[in-house]
Scaffold this motif. Structure first.
Motif, PDB file in Angstrom:
ATOM      1  N   LEU A   1     104.106  95.333  46.542  1.00  0.00           N
ATOM      2  CA  LEU A   1     103.744  96.491  47.370  1.00  0.00           C
ATOM      3  C   LEU A   1     103.235  96.044  48.735  1.00  0.00           C
ATOM      4  CD1 LEU A   1     101.975  98.905  44.843  1.00  0.00           C
ATOM      5  CD2 LEU A   1     104.189  99.210  45.951  1.00  0.00           C
ATOM      6  N   ILE A   2     102.489  94.926  48.747  1.00  0.00           N
ATOM      7  CA  ILE A   2     102.006  94.391  50.022  1.00  0.00           C
ATOM      8  C   ILE A   2     103.197  93.908  50.858  1.00  0.00           C
ATOM      9  CG2 ILE A   2     100.557  92.608  51.088  1.00  0.00           C
ATOM     10  CD1 ILE A   2      98.860  92.747  48.459  1.00  0.00           C
ATOM     11  N   ILE A   3     104.179  93.313  50.171  1.00  0.00           N
ATOM     12  CA  ILE A   3     105.376  92.837  50.884  1.00  0.00           C
ATOM     13  C   ILE A   3     106.115  93.999  51.548  1.00  0.00           C
ATOM     14  CG2 ILE A   3     107.640  91.742  50.585  1.00  0.00           C
ATOM     15  CD1 ILE A   3     106.354  90.014  48.391  1.00  0.00           C
ATOM     16  N   VAL A   4     106.211  95.135  50.847  1.00  0.00           N
ATOM     17  CA  VAL A   4     106.857  96.310  51.432  1.00  0.00           C
ATOM     18  C   VAL A   4     106.145  96.710  52.713  1.00  0.00           C
ATOM     19  CG1 VAL A   4     107.396  98.754  51.105  1.00  0.00           C
ATOM     20  CG2 VAL A   4     107.644  97.184  49.218  1.00  0.00           C
ATOM     21  N   PHE A   5     104.825  96.704  52.648  1.00  0.00           N
ATOM     22  CA  PHE A   5     104.018  97.059  53.811  1.00  0.00           C
ATOM     23  C   PHE A   5     104.346  96.122  54.977  1.00  0.00           C
ATOM     24  CE2 PHE A   5      99.930  97.170  56.169  1.00  0.00           C
ATOM     25  CZ  PHE A   5      99.923  98.520  56.461  1.00  0.00           C
ATOM     26  N   ALA A   6     104.403  94.821  54.688  1.00  0.00           N
ATOM     27  CA  ALA A   6     104.701  93.835  55.737  1.00  0.00           C
ATOM     28  C   ALA A   6     106.114  94.034  56.289  1.00  0.00           C
ATOM     29  CB  ALA A   6     104.528  92.425  55.177  1.00  0.00           C
ATOM     30  N   TYR A   7     107.080  94.222  55.391  1.00  0.00           N
ATOM     31  CA  TYR A   7     108.477  94.407  55.811  1.00  0.00           C
ATOM     32  C   TYR A   7     108.644  95.631  56.718  1.00  0.00           C
ATOM     33  CZ  TYR A   7     111.556  91.092  53.386  1.00  0.00           C
ATOM     34  OH  TYR A   7     112.250  89.987  53.003  1.00  0.00           O
ATOM     35  N   SER A   8     107.796  96.646  56.513  1.00  0.00           N
ATOM     36  CA  SER A   8     107.977  97.883  57.266  1.00  0.00           C
ATOM     37  C   SER A   8     107.697  97.671  58.749  1.00  0.00           C
ATOM     38  CB  SER A   8     107.088  98.989  56.694  1.00  0.00           C
ATOM     39  OG  SER A   8     105.751  98.758  57.045  1.00  0.00           O
ATOM     40  N   PHE A   9     107.077  96.532  59.103  1.00  0.00           N
ATOM     41  CA  PHE A   9     106.826  96.232  60.508  1.00  0.00           C
ATOM     42  C   PHE A   9     107.759  95.140  61.029  1.00  0.00           C
ATOM     43  CE2 PHE A   9     102.730  97.740  58.818  1.00  0.00           C
ATOM     44  CZ  PHE A   9     102.567  98.845  59.623  1.00  0.00           C
ATOM     45  N   SER A  10     108.782  94.769  60.258  1.00  0.00           N
ATOM     46  CA  SER A  10     109.670  93.687  60.687  1.00  0.00           C
ATOM     47  C   SER A  10     110.925  94.256  61.341  1.00  0.00           C
ATOM     48  CB  SER A  10     110.032  92.801  59.495  1.00  0.00           C
ATOM     49  OG  SER A  10     110.837  93.517  58.601  1.00  0.00           O
ATOM     50  N   LYS A  11     111.692  93.351  61.942  1.00  0.00           N
ATOM     51  CA  LYS A  11     112.870  93.777  62.705  1.00  0.00           C
ATOM     52  C   LYS A  11     114.142  93.402  61.975  1.00  0.00           C
ATOM     53  CE  LYS A  11     111.672  93.850  67.580  1.00  0.00           C
ATOM     54  NZ  LYS A  11     111.274  92.949  68.658  1.00  0.00           N
ATOM     55  N   ILE A  12     115.207  94.161  62.240  1.00  0.00           N
ATOM     56  CA  ILE A  12     116.514  93.769  61.721  1.00  0.00           C
ATOM     57  C   ILE A  12     117.483  93.775  62.888  1.00  0.00           C
ATOM     58  CG2 ILE A  12     117.154  96.151  61.054  1.00  0.00           C
ATOM     59  CD1 ILE A  12     118.526  94.840  58.561  1.00  0.00           C
ATOM     60  N   ASP A  13     118.300  92.689  63.008  1.00  0.00           N
ATOM     61  CA  ASP A  13     119.238  92.668  64.132  1.00  0.00           C
ATOM     62  C   ASP A  13     120.582  93.262  63.703  1.00  0.00           C
ATOM     63  OD1 ASP A  13     120.605  90.755  62.726  1.00  0.00           O
ATOM     64  OD2 ASP A  13     119.891  89.072  63.927  1.00  0.00           O
ATOM     65  N   SER A  14     121.515  93.312  64.654  1.00  0.00           N
ATOM     66  CA  SER A  14     122.777  93.991  64.351  1.00  0.00           C
ATOM     67  C   SER A  14     123.598  93.245  63.305  1.00  0.00           C
ATOM     68  CB  SER A  14     123.586  94.173  65.638  1.00  0.00           C
ATOM     69  OG  SER A  14     123.566  92.978  66.375  1.00  0.00           O
ATOM     70  N   PHE A  15     123.233  91.987  62.990  1.00  0.00           N
ATOM     71  CA  PHE A  15     123.949  91.270  61.925  1.00  0.00           C
ATOM     72  C   PHE A  15     123.272  91.453  60.568  1.00  0.00           C
ATOM     73  CE2 PHE A  15     124.545  88.884  65.916  1.00  0.00           C
ATOM     74  CZ  PHE A  15     125.933  89.012  66.044  1.00  0.00           C
ATOM     75  N   GLY A  16     122.225  92.261  60.565  1.00  0.00           N
ATOM     76  CA  GLY A  16     121.535  92.505  59.307  1.00  0.00           C
ATOM     77  C   GLY A  16     120.515  91.425  58.973  1.00  0.00           C
ATOM     78  N   ARG A  17     120.231  90.534  59.938  1.00  0.00           N
ATOM     79  CA  ARG A  17     119.230  89.493  59.677  1.00  0.00           C
ATOM     80  C   ARG A  17     117.840  90.043  59.953  1.00  0.00           C
ATOM     81  NH1 ARG A  17     122.596  85.108  62.646  1.00  0.00           N
ATOM     82  NH2 ARG A  17     121.888  86.431  64.360  1.00  0.00           N
ATOM     83  N   ILE A  18     116.903  89.712  59.091  1.00  0.00           N
ATOM     84  CA  ILE A  18     115.547  90.227  59.262  1.00  0.00           C
ATOM     85  C   ILE A  18     114.706  89.179  59.971  1.00  0.00           C
ATOM     86  CG2 ILE A  18     113.454  90.921  58.023  1.00  0.00           C
ATOM     87  CD1 ILE A  18     115.586  91.963  55.863  1.00  0.00           C
ATOM     88  N   THR A  19     114.063  89.585  61.069  1.00  0.00           N
ATOM     89  CA  THR A  19     113.162  88.672  61.755  1.00  0.00           C
ATOM     90  C   THR A  19     111.744  89.219  61.622  1.00  0.00           C
ATOM     91  OG1 THR A  19     113.699  89.864  63.784  1.00  0.00           O
ATOM     92  CG2 THR A  19     114.758  87.736  63.464  1.00  0.00           C
TER      93      THR A  19
END
Lengths: 265, 291
Positions: B35-53
């Protein structure tokens, strides 16, 4: 006046029971519906009765993917309920019998699954697996199911522990039994029906789960609810009624045994 | 043998912790941390190739403020609230009736209410399709009763979604109401009646207030799974009646846009928690979940 009101409520209850059970009864009935041949394929209706036939069950027996899905669901259910039985029992035992700090924190953790929707649990676990590069498959589904199934065993065992006579244990101890012997020979047999009832319920919950399994599966592992879901998406058929009937029988029987054990003791 | 009572006490405490730790670690690892990971992911970026930064951004939350998502969120809240209200209206008389029945019937009736809940959720929801499809059983009955003309389409509407919810979650409402009605002392009702209160007054002044804890608990137990529901709108609602759960399914399993999906699920969790907390604070001071 009161009698009329009572009669009215009774009639209402009967109507509710009909509404609750009729769809299930119709689902089972049409799993026995005869099909027709159209364009070289057997198709069948789930709403218009043609005649009694076992052809859809016959078809199921000859469809390997059904057997694979049934096998997967059974393996996942059995291992999930074993994990839940062990972890649920020891944690309930610890919380009732020992003075551990953080008891409330533990209760909250056990209750949180009730106050957050299942789909968010499922997707959060998927992210966890992706982040730590864990290979998705049977194991990852089992872990996902155990996180919410532990609570079933925990709740039942905790209730049994809270209202049982400790003098039996004290008697065993004073007669020279070691604490371990007391636990295995006295405590465990008394708790056994509760553990069994909780585990059976855990199995049915795991066996019927669609959401968590869909999010945490990988490499083509498919469970019975997932198979039914994907088949419904491609159109209704008596074949789906037949698979659904089988799952109804399996989870219904186990849940009934669970209920019977816990109400008898 | 002399032993230090303190060390014995500590050993006993230690044993308790040893027994609790495995479950605690298991839930921490596979339930709390994700659940904490979801919270963190919600502030991350995704580029047009689908890579998460992993760069901090609020963009995902802004994307949820678009009309499409806002509509979905409002639709979800409306459907879940409506389902809860229907469950309450339909479930209250059942819980009340069973709660005042003789003990020997109570167990049987409650079991009959619970049994459908044990049965496969997918199978139960599927069973409704055959009832309400255009040529389904319900329209067949209507024809038999003499209704001729165009067969109405009952599925893929808000009412088929609400029906599916009520059908599946009604037991969650009945059980706590039954539990609080069963505990109610019938002598209170008799006392009120013998003091001259009309049956309606007895109900509103005595029965209803005393069964409130059950109503509150039941409402929470129905509302929460309804808000997060996926299968019922998927099978009985269709794309027009998609709820948050359906969008989460698509965003995660079809699009793989984890940052956006995480933000949407955080919104869902916050909504559920907020509504539950406010509800308990302002209405339900005594909630009995009944287990």
């Amino acid at each position: 006046m009161k009698r009329i009101f009572d009669k009215f409520l009774k009639a209402y209850l009967i109507i509710i029971f009909i509404i609750l059970y009729a769809p299930i009864a119709i689902l089972v009935l049409f799993s026995f519906n005869e099909g027709i041949t159209m364009g070289g394929r057997r198709i069948g209706s789930t709403v218009i009765w043609k005649g009694f036939s076992l052809e859809w069950y016959d078809k199921l027996l000859r469809t390997p993917e059904i057997w694979t899905a049934l096998g997967n669901s059974t393996i996942i259910g059995v291992i999930t309920s074993l994990i839940s039985a062990v972890l649920g029992t020891i944690s309930a035992y610890a919380l009732v019998r020992y003075d551990v700090k953080g008891r409330n924190l533990f209760y909250i953790i056990m209750l949180v699954p009730i106050i957050i929707p299942e789909i968010t649990e499922a997707l959060s676990l998927l992210l966890f697996y992706v982040l730590f590069n864990i290979k998705l498959g049977l194991n990852t589904i089992i872990i996902g199911h155990a996180t919410f199934c532990i609570a079933y065993v925990f709740t039942v065992v905790r209730a049994r522990l809270s209202d049982y006579d400790r003098s039996l244990e004290e008697a065993a101890l004073s007669l020279g039994a070691t604490p371990f012997q007391t636990f295995t020979k006295v405590t465990l047999p008394i708790l056994a029906p509760g553990i069994l009832a909780g585990s059976l319920l855990a199995f049915t919950q795991s066996f019927d789960d669609l959401i968590k399994a869909s999010f945490t599966t990988g490499s083509g592992v498919i469970t019975l609810p997932m198979l039914i879901f994907s088949k419904i998406k491609s159109g209704v058929s008596p074949e789906i009624n037949a698979i659904a009937t089988i799952t109804l029988i399996i989870s219904g029987t186990l849940a009934f045994i669970s209920y019977w054990i816990s109400s008898r003791s | 043998m002399l032993s230090d009572p303190n060390s014995k006490l500590n050993l006993k405490k230690l044993k308790g912790y040893l027994l609790i730790v495995p479950t605690f670690v298991f839930e921490l690892l596979f339930f709390i941390i994700p659940l904490i990971i979801v919270f963190a992911y919600s502030f991350s970026k995704i580029d047009s190739f689908g890579r998460i930064t992993y760069e901090f951004t609020l963009q995902n939350y802004f994307n949820i403020l678009t009309p499409e998502f806002t509509k979905t969120i409002l639709r979800t809240l409306a459907v879940a609230s409506l389902s809860t209200v229907f469950c309450l209206i339909l479930g209250y008389p059942i819980g009340y009736y069973i709660g005042f029945k003789e003990k020997k019937y109570q167990n049987l009736l409650i079991m009959l209410i619970i049994i459908p809940f044990w049965l496969s959720f997918v199978a139960r929801t599927y069973s409704i399709i055959s009832i309400f499809s255009t040529n389904g059983i319900f329209n067949q009955i209507l024809t038999l009763l003499g209704f001729v003309g165009d067969k109405p389409q009952w599925l893929y509407n808000w009412y088929s979604v609400v029906f599916g919810m009520v059908y599946n979650y009604l037991p969650m409402m009945v059980l706590p109401i039954y539990a609080s009605a069963e505990k109610l002392n019938p002598q209170y009702l008799e006392a009120a009646q013998s003091l001259g209160a009309s049956p309606i007054k007895v109900f509103f002044k005595v029965t209803l207030p005393l069964t409130m804890p059950g109503i509150f608990a039941g409402s929470i137990l129905v509302f929460i799974p309804s808000v997060g529901e996926f299968l019922v709108p998927e099978l009985l609602g269709g794309i027009e009646w998609y709820m948050i759960g359906n969008h989460l399914w698509i965003i995660f399993l079809a699009m793989g846009n984890y940052p956006l999906g995480s933000a949407l699920s955080i919104v869902l969790i916050v909504l559920v928690l907020l509504i539950t907390v406010l509800y308990i604070k302002y209405f339900a001071r005594e909630v009995e979940l009944g287990f």
